[in-house]
Design a protein around this motif. Sequence first.
Motif, PDB file in Angstrom:
ATOM      1  N   ASP A 122      40.634  43.532  47.148  1.00 51.35           N
ATOM      2  CA  ASP A 122      42.066  43.637  47.459  1.00 51.35           C
ATOM      3  C   ASP A 122      42.608  42.327  48.018  1.00 51.35           C
ATOM      4  O   ASP A 122      43.722  41.903  47.679  1.00 51.35           O
ATOM      5  CB  ASP A 122      42.307  44.763  48.468  1.00 51.35           C
ATOM      6  N   HIS A 123      41.814  41.682  48.868  1.00 52.20           N
ATOM      7  CA  HIS A 123      42.242  40.424  49.481  1.00 52.20           C
ATOM      8  C   HIS A 123      42.383  39.320  48.437  1.00 52.20           C
ATOM      9  O   HIS A 123      43.386  38.594  48.409  1.00 52.20           O
ATOM     10  CB  HIS A 123      41.236  40.016  50.559  1.00 52.20           C
ATOM     11  N   LEU A 124      41.398  39.198  47.568  1.00 51.13           N
ATOM     12  CA  LEU A 124      41.447  38.169  46.528  1.00 51.13           C
ATOM     13  C   LEU A 124      42.588  38.422  45.551  1.00 51.13           C
ATOM     14  O   LEU A 124      43.227  37.481  45.061  1.00 51.13           O
ATOM     15  CB  LEU A 124      40.120  38.127  45.772  1.00 51.13           C
ATOM     16  N   ALA A 125      42.855  39.690  45.278  1.00 50.66           N
ATOM     17  CA  ALA A 125      43.893  40.049  44.305  1.00 50.66           C
ATOM     18  C   ALA A 125      45.302  39.744  44.820  1.00 50.66           C
ATOM     19  O   ALA A 125      46.241  39.681  44.017  1.00 50.66           O
ATOM     20  CB  ALA A 125      43.782  41.523  43.941  1.00 50.66           C
ATOM     21  N   GLN A 126      45.457  39.548  46.118  1.00 52.74           N
ATOM     22  CA  GLN A 126      46.778  39.259  46.670  1.00 52.74           C
ATOM     23  C   GLN A 126      47.328  37.929  46.149  1.00 52.74           C
ATOM     24  O   GLN A 126      48.542  37.785  45.993  1.00 52.74           O
ATOM     25  CB  GLN A 126      46.720  39.228  48.202  1.00 52.74           C
ATOM     26  N   ARG A 127      46.445  36.986  45.863  1.00 50.52           N
ATOM     27  CA  ARG A 127      46.893  35.700  45.301  1.00 50.52           C
ATOM     28  C   ARG A 127      46.891  35.836  43.777  1.00 50.52           C
ATOM     29  O   ARG A 127      46.072  35.253  43.076  1.00 50.52           O
ATOM     30  CB  ARG A 127      45.998  34.564  45.779  1.00 50.52           C
ATOM     31  N   ASP A 130      24.662  39.672  40.193  1.00 49.30           N
ATOM     32  CA  ASP A 130      25.253  40.757  39.405  1.00 49.30           C
ATOM     33  C   ASP A 130      26.433  41.383  40.148  1.00 49.30           C
ATOM     34  O   ASP A 130      27.458  41.707  39.535  1.00 49.30           O
ATOM     35  CB  ASP A 130      24.211  41.835  39.113  1.00 49.30           C
ATOM     36  N   LEU A 131      26.295  41.553  41.453  1.00 43.09           N
ATOM     37  CA  LEU A 131      27.385  42.121  42.245  1.00 43.09           C
ATOM     38  C   LEU A 131      28.596  41.190  42.239  1.00 43.09           C
ATOM     39  O   LEU A 131      29.742  41.647  42.131  1.00 43.09           O
ATOM     40  CB  LEU A 131      26.917  42.376  43.676  1.00 43.09           C
ATOM     41  N   VAL A 132      28.344  39.884  42.329  1.00 39.86           N
ATOM     42  CA  VAL A 132      29.444  38.917  42.259  1.00 39.86           C
ATOM     43  C   VAL A 132      30.124  38.999  40.889  1.00 39.86           C
ATOM     44  O   VAL A 132      31.350  38.945  40.783  1.00 39.86           O
ATOM     45  CB  VAL A 132      28.934  37.487  42.529  1.00 39.86           C
ATOM     46  N   GLY A 133      29.331  39.131  39.836  1.00 40.91           N
ATOM     47  CA  GLY A 133      29.898  39.268  38.492  1.00 40.91           C
ATOM     48  C   GLY A 133      30.740  40.525  38.351  1.00 40.91           C
ATOM     49  O   GLY A 133      31.802  40.502  37.721  1.00 40.91           O
ATOM     50  N   LEU A 134      30.279  41.622  38.950  1.00 38.05           N
ATOM     51  CA  LEU A 134      31.045  42.871  38.898  1.00 38.05           C
ATOM     52  C   LEU A 134      32.369  42.714  39.646  1.00 38.05           C
ATOM     53  O   LEU A 134      33.422  43.153  39.159  1.00 38.05           O
ATOM     54  CB  LEU A 134      30.223  43.997  39.519  1.00 38.05           C
ATOM     55  N   LEU A 135      32.323  42.083  40.801  1.00 36.67           N
ATOM     56  CA  LEU A 135      33.553  41.834  41.572  1.00 36.67           C
ATOM     57  C   LEU A 135      34.531  40.987  40.771  1.00 36.67           C
ATOM     58  O   LEU A 135      35.734  41.290  40.716  1.00 36.67           O
ATOM     59  CB  LEU A 135      33.197  41.125  42.882  1.00 36.67           C
ATOM     60  N   ASP A 136      34.030  39.954  40.109  1.00 36.68           N
ATOM     61  CA  ASP A 136      34.892  39.069  39.322  1.00 36.68           C
ATOM     62  C   ASP A 136      35.506  39.816  38.139  1.00 36.68           C
ATOM     63  O   ASP A 136      36.681  39.623  37.799  1.00 36.68           O
ATOM     64  CB  ASP A 136      34.087  37.866  38.833  1.00 36.68           C
ATOM     65  N   ALA A 137      34.712  40.684  37.506  1.00 32.41           N
ATOM     66  CA  ALA A 137      35.225  41.457  36.379  1.00 32.41           C
ATOM     67  C   ALA A 137      36.332  42.416  36.821  1.00 32.41           C
ATOM     68  O   ALA A 137      37.355  42.556  36.146  1.00 32.41           O
ATOM     69  CB  ALA A 137      34.085  42.235  35.724  1.00 32.41           C
ATOM     70  N   LEU A 138      36.135  43.062  37.945  1.00 28.90           N
ATOM     71  CA  LEU A 138      37.158  43.972  38.467  1.00 28.90           C
ATOM     72  C   LEU A 138      38.417  43.210  38.853  1.00 28.90           C
ATOM     73  O   LEU A 138      39.542  43.688  38.637  1.00 28.90           O
ATOM     74  CB  LEU A 138      36.614  44.726  39.683  1.00 28.90           C
ATOM     75  N   LEU A 139      38.224  42.006  39.396  1.00 28.72           N
ATOM     76  CA  LEU A 139      39.375  41.181  39.775  1.00 28.72           C
ATOM     77  C   LEU A 139      40.160  40.757  38.533  1.00 28.72           C
ATOM     78  O   LEU A 139      41.400  40.776  38.533  1.00 28.72           O
ATOM     79  CB  LEU A 139      38.889  39.958  40.549  1.00 28.72           C
ATOM     80  N   MET A 140      39.466  40.384  37.471  1.00 25.57           N
ATOM     81  CA  MET A 140      40.135  39.991  36.241  1.00 25.57           C
ATOM     82  C   MET A 140      40.883  41.176  35.628  1.00 25.57           C
ATOM     83  O   MET A 140      42.020  41.034  35.169  1.00 25.57           O
ATOM     84  CB  MET A 140      39.127  39.441  35.226  1.00 25.57           C
ATOM     85  N   VAL A 198      41.850  51.167  37.172  1.00 28.08           N
ATOM     86  CA  VAL A 198      40.407  51.282  37.371  1.00 28.08           C
ATOM     87  C   VAL A 198      40.156  51.647  38.826  1.00 28.08           C
ATOM     88  O   VAL A 198      40.734  51.046  39.729  1.00 28.08           O
ATOM     89  CB  VAL A 198      39.681  49.956  37.036  1.00 28.08           C
ATOM     90  N   ASP A 199      39.310  52.625  39.039  1.00 28.53           N
ATOM     91  CA  ASP A 199      38.933  53.017  40.391  1.00 28.53           C
ATOM     92  C   ASP A 199      37.806  52.098  40.853  1.00 28.53           C
ATOM     93  O   ASP A 199      36.631  52.351  40.577  1.00 28.53           O
ATOM     94  CB  ASP A 199      38.490  54.475  40.410  1.00 28.53           C
ATOM     95  N   ALA A 200      38.178  51.018  41.522  1.00 29.26           N
ATOM     96  CA  ALA A 200      37.191  50.014  41.919  1.00 29.26           C
ATOM     97  C   ALA A 200      36.141  50.600  42.849  1.00 29.26           C
ATOM     98  O   ALA A 200      34.949  50.283  42.735  1.00 29.26           O
ATOM     99  CB  ALA A 200      37.889  48.836  42.589  1.00 29.26           C
ATOM    100  N   ALA A 201      36.556  51.454  43.761  1.00 27.89           N
ATOM    101  CA  ALA A 201      35.605  52.052  44.703  1.00 27.89           C
ATOM    102  C   ALA A 201      34.562  52.883  43.956  1.00 27.89           C
ATOM    103  O   ALA A 201      33.368  52.856  44.281  1.00 27.89           O
ATOM    104  CB  ALA A 201      36.348  52.907  45.720  1.00 27.89           C
ATOM    105  N   ARG A 202      35.003  53.621  42.951  1.00 25.18           N
ATOM    106  CA  ARG A 202      34.072  54.445  42.180  1.00 25.18           C
ATOM    107  C   ARG A 202      33.091  53.574  41.394  1.00 25.18           C
ATOM    108  O   ARG A 202      31.892  53.859  41.331  1.00 25.18           O
ATOM    109  CB  ARG A 202      34.839  55.362  41.228  1.00 25.18           C
ATOM    110  N   VAL A 203      33.602  52.493  40.795  1.00 29.89           N
ATOM    111  CA  VAL A 203      32.738  51.599  40.011  1.00 29.89           C
ATOM    112  C   VAL A 203      31.703  50.932  40.910  1.00 29.89           C
ATOM    113  O   VAL A 203      30.502  50.905  40.594  1.00 29.89           O
ATOM    114  CB  VAL A 203      33.591  50.529  39.294  1.00 29.89           C
ATOM    115  N   ILE A 204      32.144  50.397  42.027  1.00 36.05           N
ATOM    116  CA  ILE A 204      31.235  49.716  42.945  1.00 36.05           C
ATOM    117  C   ILE A 204      30.249  50.707  43.547  1.00 36.05           C
ATOM    118  O   ILE A 204      29.049  50.421  43.687  1.00 36.05           O
ATOM    119  CB  ILE A 204      32.023  48.992  44.043  1.00 36.05           C
ATOM    120  N   GLY A 205      30.769  51.879  43.896  1.00 30.86           N
ATOM    121  CA  GLY A 205      29.890  52.897  44.455  1.00 30.86           C
ATOM    122  C   GLY A 205      28.797  53.316  43.489  1.00 30.86           C
ATOM    123  O   GLY A 205      27.636  53.484  43.867  1.00 30.86           O
TER     124      GLY A 205
END
Length: 202
Positions: free
Chosen positions: A88-93, A149-159, A168-175
């Motif tokens: 959420d923080h990264l997506a603000q920019r 892999d976790l960093v890659g998942l975060l980047d994909a969700l951010l994109m 996309v339910d980011a919490a569900r995907v990460i969980g």
Amino acid sequence: MARREQIAEAGVRLIARSGVRTLTHLLVDKEAGLPRGSTSYYARTRRDLTALVVERLSDDTQSDLDGLAIPPTLSHAQAVQVVVELLDHLAQREDAQAARYALLFELRNDDKLRALLTVDAPVREILVEQAEKLLQAVGVADPSRHATDLVGLLDALLMYRTAQAAPVDAARVIGAYLEGLRQSVRTARRRREGARPTRQGQ
């Protein structure tokens, strides 16, 4: 704000709003409100100008991680919350993220500049380090193996969010990802226990 920063920020806004093709010296001068020729003084070529923007994006992302601290222990829900809050923080920019992803495609044949947005980005080392700490805190075995892999998942969700591709339910995907890692640990443990030889007489 220094003149170089003004130019870089203007470049980010142009790319985010109208695409990489609009990153020209003349349009950057206009966007930044600078006299004509100002951008050419700091960036002689279009590649130099692109490099200014890339450098700015990298610096901004590092500042986004200031203050990020991972506790030594986390529950599954707490770990998910940490990652979602960072997303959420990264997506603000939004402009910066849109410009970064646009440049990733534009620079696919420029290994040096592309690397500064990906594998050689100074912020990547910080992200991987924090991801490893989070995985260790939640009890994942061999966290260094899974951190990238976790960093890659975060980047994909951010994109996906930046592009507004679809909800996309980011919490569900990460969980689900973290739970999958935890399940693999349990499965490996059961296999090891099942493979232990039994003593005679037991």
